[in-house]
Design a protein around this motif. Structure first.
Motif, short mmCIF file in Angstrom:
data_model
loop_
_atom_site.label_atom_id
_atom_site.label_comp_id
_atom_site.label_asym_id
_atom_site.label_seq_id
_atom_site.Cartn_x
_atom_site.Cartn_y
_atom_site.Cartn_z
N ILE A 170 10.95 63.62 1.93
CA ILE A 170 11.49 63.23 0.63
C ILE A 170 10.41 62.71 -0.31
O ILE A 170 9.32 62.33 0.12
N ASP A 171 10.74 62.70 -1.58
CA ASP A 171 9.97 61.96 -2.58
C ASP A 171 10.33 60.49 -2.36
O ASP A 171 11.51 60.16 -2.22
N PRO A 172 9.36 59.59 -2.31
CA PRO A 172 9.67 58.18 -2.05
C PRO A 172 10.67 57.56 -3.03
O PRO A 172 11.28 56.54 -2.73
N ARG A 173 10.84 58.19 -4.20
CA ARG A 173 11.75 57.64 -5.21
C ARG A 173 13.20 58.11 -5.02
O ARG A 173 14.08 57.67 -5.73
N ALA A 221 31.84 54.27 -6.06
CA ALA A 221 32.18 55.64 -5.64
C ALA A 221 31.19 56.20 -4.62
O ALA A 221 31.51 57.14 -3.88
N CYS A 222 29.99 55.61 -4.57
CA CYS A 222 28.95 56.13 -3.67
C CYS A 222 28.84 55.33 -2.37
O CYS A 222 27.87 55.49 -1.63
N THR A 223 29.83 54.48 -2.07
CA THR A 223 29.73 53.60 -0.90
C THR A 223 29.60 54.36 0.41
O THR A 223 30.38 55.27 0.71
N VAL A 224 28.61 54.00 1.20
CA VAL A 224 28.44 54.50 2.56
C VAL A 224 28.08 53.30 3.43
O VAL A 224 27.89 52.19 2.93
N HIS A 225 27.96 53.53 4.74
CA HIS A 225 27.55 52.45 5.65
C HIS A 225 26.14 52.71 6.16
O HIS A 225 25.81 53.85 6.53
N VAL A 226 25.34 51.67 6.18
CA VAL A 226 24.01 51.74 6.79
C VAL A 226 23.98 50.65 7.87
O VAL A 226 24.13 49.46 7.56
N LYS A 257 14.58 53.73 2.95
CA LYS A 257 15.04 52.58 3.73
C LYS A 257 15.99 52.98 4.85
O LYS A 257 16.36 52.15 5.68
N SER A 258 16.42 54.24 4.85
CA SER A 258 17.34 54.69 5.90
C SER A 258 16.62 55.27 7.11
O SER A 258 17.26 55.68 8.08
N ASP A 259 15.30 55.27 7.08
CA ASP A 259 14.52 55.83 8.19
C ASP A 259 14.86 55.11 9.49
O ASP A 259 14.72 53.89 9.61
#
Length: 205
Positions: free
Chosen positions: A66-69, A96-101, A115-117
């Motif tokens: 990915i692009d870091p941005r 509307a974009c809610t997900v769980h991390v 940050k999801s790595d």
């Protein structure tokens, strides 16, 4: 009088029309220059800035460059084809974009994909068990907790988190902890009823 008088009383030959035209031309040139500078400042980063990450999306390790941005929302929708999370306000204000991390709800439009790595990312597509709906999904259907459906994936993800966080004990508490998710159709009564139903029946997974 069309011209502008000089100190010697003669007309200089400059009219209001030509003066305004010159001013407009100068302003246009400055705007074009501004645009060129701005375009130069947002060029794609060099390839050596590309970032390799491996988020675990809906239980599956997903290597991606990915692009870091890149936002988590854009990664999910544009790169992984998981379009359940919606791009509403793109400012973290509508939900509307809610997900769980890692089990916690996040506004994916404001969360960097980087940050999801290595972390567990769950989207609406990952809630059901095959053809068997998640209890909250079924409750939303049973209580007509939707109309147009645009905000529904985010509402369901927030509702699941609301119960898991222990914030669904009372109706006022549900309303408070679901307040970050907006429904322009006004299906709030059904949404609260669906959450109460899941809690009452102990169906939350």
């Amino acid at each position: 009088m069309d011209g502008i008088e000089g100190s010697d009383g003669a007309l200089s030959g400059v009219t209001r029309r030509t003066a305004l035209g010159s001013t407009a031309a100068i302003a246009s040139s400055l705007m074009l220059l501004d645009g060129e500078v701005e375009a130069a400042s947002v060029k794609a980063p060099p390839s050596d800035m590309a970032l390799d990450i491996v988020p675990v999306v809906n239980g599956r390790a997903t290597p991606v460059t990915i692009d870091p941005r890149t936002s988590l929302l854009d990664l999910l929708r544009e790169r992984l084809g998981l379009t359940g999370a919606k791009k509403g306000c793109d400012h973290g204000q509508c939900g509307a974009c809610t997900v769980h991390v890692d089990g916690r709800r996040v506004a994916s439009c404001l969360t960097l994909a980087a940050k999801s790595d290595g972390r567990q990312v769950t989207t609406i597509e990952g809630l059901a068990d095959g053809d068997r709906l998640h209890p909250m999904q079924q409750a939303f259907i049973d209580h007509d907790a939707l109309q147009c459906g645009y905000c529904t994936p985010g509402q369901i993800m927030a509702a699941v988190a609301c119960v898991r966080e222990g914030n669904a004990a009372t109706r006022p508490s549900i309303r408070e902890y679901m307040s970050g998710n907006l429904c322009r159709c006004g299906a709030y009564v059904g949404i609260v009823a669906a959450i109460e139903d899941v809690v009452a029946k102990g169906r939350q997974a």
